[in-house]
Design an enzyme around this catalytic site. Structure first.
Site, PDB file in Angstrom:
ATOM      1  N   CYS A  75       0.402  -0.841   0.328  1.00  0.00           N
ATOM      2  CA  CYS A  75       0.017   0.066   0.091  1.00  0.00           C
ATOM      3  C   CYS A  75       0.871   1.097  -0.246  1.00  0.00           C
ATOM      4  O   CYS A  75       1.053   1.630  -0.934  1.00  0.00           O
ATOM      5  CB  CYS A  75      -1.395   0.111   0.745  1.00  0.00           C
ATOM      6  N   HIS A 162      -3.675  -5.397   0.275  1.00  0.00           N
ATOM      7  CA  HIS A 162      -2.697  -6.242   1.586  1.00  0.00           C
ATOM      8  C   HIS A 162      -3.361  -6.943   1.692  1.00  0.00           C
ATOM      9  O   HIS A 162      -4.345  -7.814   2.498  1.00  0.00           O
ATOM     10  CB  HIS A 162      -3.477  -5.057   3.302  1.00  0.00           C
ATOM     11  N   GLU A 164      -2.051  -9.443   4.104  1.00  0.00           N
ATOM     12  CA  GLU A 164      -2.261  -9.626   5.150  1.00  0.00           C
ATOM     13  C   GLU A 164      -3.055 -10.485   5.376  1.00  0.00           C
ATOM     14  O   GLU A 164      -3.270 -11.069   7.251  1.00  0.00           O
ATOM     15  CB  GLU A 164      -0.808  -9.458   6.267  1.00  0.00           C
TER      16      GLU A 164
END
Length: 184
Positions: A75, A162, A164
């Protein structure tokens, strides 16, 4: 064991990057973005975490320029890489977090084993508007032209989304691929 430093850029998901790496068996340490570059010299890889603004990225530019290890920008980290290497960053058409379908447009080891289309969790409040000349486009979406990129000759990657977070498909596999790059 591979050692990866996750650079904390004040993003809400930075701790999840570290946890995801630990969950897949990697020695990961979350460090402040003001950490002197000398303290990161033992890294096998660096992940530039997300955050609120490019003016709060501390020593990240120094890390990119002085460390010869694989680097992954998430990001804001993706946007910072574009800026460092001569690309442009600006406001996105659509802000806030949302599910986005990205399409891989070029094969690369960072996406090995992943499908051509992925549903990911991303914010497009800011995004890379112009690809740096020394980078190639890896993924795109209907919302943002430059969802993922890679340096043409170095193991330096950026993704707008993202990996994660729970909402992103195959995020752990994506991070496993980055770990493989750090091992080679």
């Amino acid at each position: 064991m591979v050692k990866i430093y996750v650079i904390y850029n004040f993003g809400q998901y930075n701790h999840l990057i570290q946890r995801t790496l630990r969950d897949i068996g990697v020695e990961a340490k979350l460090v402040e973005n003001t950490t002197p570059v000398e303290k990161l010299k033992d890294a096998d890889g660096i992940i530039l975490g997300g955050g609120p603004s490019l003016d709060r990225t501390g020593n990240c530019e120094v890390y990119v320029k002085e460390l010869s290890v694989p680097i992954l920008g998430i990001c804001l980290g993706h946007q910072l890489l574009a800026k460092i290497f001569g690309g442009d960053v600006g406001k996105g058409r659509i802000g806030g977090y949302a599910e986005v379908e990205v399409k891989l447009v070029e094969k690369d080891e960072i996406f090995e084993g992943l499908p051509e289309k992925l549903k990911v969790w991303a914010s497009h409040a800011d995004e890379v508007k112009k690809l740096p000349e020394c980078f190639k486009l890896l993924a795109t979406s209907d919302i943002c032209k430059i969802e993922a990129m890679r340096h043409k000759s170095k193991p330096i990657y950026g993704v707008q989304w993202h990996p994660e977070v729970y909402h992103t498909e195959r995020g752990e596999d994506f991070y496993r691929n980055f770990v493989k790059i750090c091992k080679s």
